[in-house]
Design a protein around this motif. Structure first.
Motif, mmCIF file in Angstrom:
data_model
loop_
_atom_site.group_PDB
_atom_site.id
_atom_site.type_symbol
_atom_site.label_atom_id
_atom_site.label_comp_id
_atom_site.label_asym_id
_atom_site.label_seq_id
_atom_site.Cartn_x
_atom_site.Cartn_y
_atom_site.Cartn_z
ATOM 1 N N ASN A 129 45.502 51.007 38.249
ATOM 2 C CA ASN A 129 44.592 49.809 38.198
ATOM 3 C C ASN A 129 43.399 50.404 37.468
ATOM 4 N N THR A 130 43.059 51.675 37.569
ATOM 5 C CA THR A 130 41.831 52.133 36.700
ATOM 6 C C THR A 130 42.441 52.280 35.358
ATOM 7 N N ILE B 145 43.911 50.136 33.577
ATOM 8 C CA ILE B 145 43.804 48.795 33.040
ATOM 9 C C ILE B 145 42.381 48.340 33.092
ATOM 10 N N ILE B 146 41.674 48.986 33.872
ATOM 11 C CA ILE B 146 40.217 48.492 33.794
ATOM 12 C C ILE B 146 39.683 49.299 32.708
ATOM 13 N N SER C 42 40.956 47.889 29.371
ATOM 14 C CA SER C 42 40.467 46.270 28.994
ATOM 15 C C SER C 42 38.899 46.474 28.718
ATOM 16 N N LEU C 43 38.310 47.225 29.136
ATOM 17 C CA LEU C 43 36.685 47.652 28.873
ATOM 18 C C LEU C 43 36.473 48.205 27.534
ATOM 19 N N HIS D 18 39.263 41.971 24.789
ATOM 20 C CA HIS D 18 38.071 41.284 25.432
ATOM 21 C C HIS D 18 38.069 39.853 25.110
ATOM 22 N N TYR E 171 42.377 39.217 30.055
ATOM 23 C CA TYR E 171 42.028 40.311 30.344
ATOM 24 C C TYR E 171 40.805 40.770 31.137
ATOM 25 N N ARG F 191 41.240 42.503 34.587
ATOM 26 C CA ARG F 191 40.163 43.563 35.163
ATOM 27 C C ARG F 191 39.890 43.162 36.348
ATOM 28 N N ASN F 192 39.453 42.126 36.753
ATOM 29 C CA ASN F 192 38.899 41.686 37.884
ATOM 30 C C ASN F 192 39.918 41.910 39.140
ATOM 31 N N SER G 66 42.628 44.159 39.035
ATOM 32 C CA SER G 66 42.849 45.601 39.248
ATOM 33 C C SER G 66 41.720 46.270 39.917
ATOM 34 N N PHE G 67 40.348 45.743 39.916
ATOM 35 C CA PHE G 67 39.425 46.052 40.731
ATOM 36 C C PHE G 67 39.417 45.709 42.052
#
Length: 317
Positions: A42-43, A45-46, A49-50, A56, A60, A64-65, A67-68
């Motif tokens: 998950n980290t 993916i975050i 995507s950032l 962007h 995504y 990202r949400n 995964s967080f």
């Protein structure tokens, strides 16, 4: 551990799988492995995507949400669970138990609603491609996320407050490995019909309503995909939607079985294993599902690894 030693203390005793000591040793290893996978996957993916400008996009942003959310969800449970699996004293403070209950219900409710929002995003992308970025503008995306977190918080406050206020008559033995709502209701020493009906009613709103919206969205998506003349377009649509549908099936299947059956008819151990599945295993599967079936995400992760590798070489030189 003698439960009587803790009867007067402000703690809850989490029995978990204490009647299967050998199973606890195996579970501690399994849970640790899946937790590491969850953190790393998950980290990644975050970060991807950032840092990758190609990701962007609204899709995504929601991924990202998710995964967080999965990082927060598992972290609210796993560290305490591992402490109890490794140690002889399987306890949690009353305050810690209440906090875990509220946070667990809040984050679990968010995932139900967030998956519905993600299905609307896919519906807009495939059924209204020319207007996709206009409809899914940053302002709307932010409003959706705030709405999801707010509704889920209200649901958690109502259900958990009803549960916490139930008299327990000194009973502090929870037959579970975490402070879960059904386990907390079971140790009450009064009639819990009102609370159980409230859980069922809000479960319909928080679980089944988003699921119905997801199914409707995918009904329209299926029609749009079948009308596509391009085979490549069909494959791309199926890949992005297939990942989301897989996650939806796994998550909603276990949640519905756990919370929306009359009288909570699942056996004790069955309920524990189902909870273990959707709280620990599912969040670790999400990054695998989204990366293995998603060419853009795989490309972003490769580019991220190359940048990291080049930076390491420059530092060495």
């Amino acid at each position: 551990m003698d439960p009587s030693n803790y009867s007067s203390l402000h703690v809850f005793i989490l029995l978990g799988f204490s009647d299967h000591p050998k199973l606890e040793m195996i579970l501690s290893g399994v849970v640790s492995i899946f937790y590491i996978i969850t953190l790393v996957g998950n980290t990644a993916i975050i970060l991807a995507s950032l840092l990758d400008s190609q990701l962007h996009t609204p899709m995504y942003f929601f991924l990202r949400n998710l995964s967080f959310l999965d990082l927060c969800f598992t972290t609210s449970i796993v560290p305490q669970m591992l402490v109890n699996l490794w140690g002889p004293e399987k306890t949690i403070s009353s305050l810690g138990c209440v906090v875990q209950l509220y946070v667990y219900m809040w984050l679990g409710s968010i995932e139900c609603l967030l998956l519905a929002v993600m299905s609307y995003d896919r519906f807009t992308a495939i059924c209204k491609p020319l207007h996709y970025f206009v409809i899914m503008n940053p302002c709307l995306r932010l409003k959706m996320i705030v709405m999801v977190w707010s509704i889920s918080l209200a649901n958690s406050v109502v259900l958990c407050t009803l549960t916490v206020n139930l008299p327990r008559c000194g009973n502090n033995l929870l037959d579970h490995f975490l402070c879960e709502l059904p386990a907390m209701v079971k140790i009450a020493c009064v009639d819990t019909t009102t609370v159980e009906m409230s859980v069922f009613a809000l479960g319909i709103v928080i679980v089944l309503t988003p699921l119905i919206l997801i199914l409707i969205s995918y009904g329209y998506i299926a029609k749009a995909v079948l009308r596509m003349k391009s085979k490549a377009g069909q494959r791309k649509a199926m890949n992005t939607c297939g990942s989301h549908l897989t996650v939806v099936s796994i998550f909603y299947g276990t949640i519905i079985y756990m919370y929306l059956q009359p009288g909570n008819s699942a056996s004790k151990d069955q309920g524990k294993f189902l909870t273990l599945f959707y709280t620990i295993i599912t969040p670790s599967l999400n990054p695998l599902i989204y990366t293995l079936r998603n060419r853009d995400m795989k490309g972003a992760l490769k580019r991220l690894m190359k940048v990291h590798h080049k930076s390491a070489e420059i530092e060495r030189n």
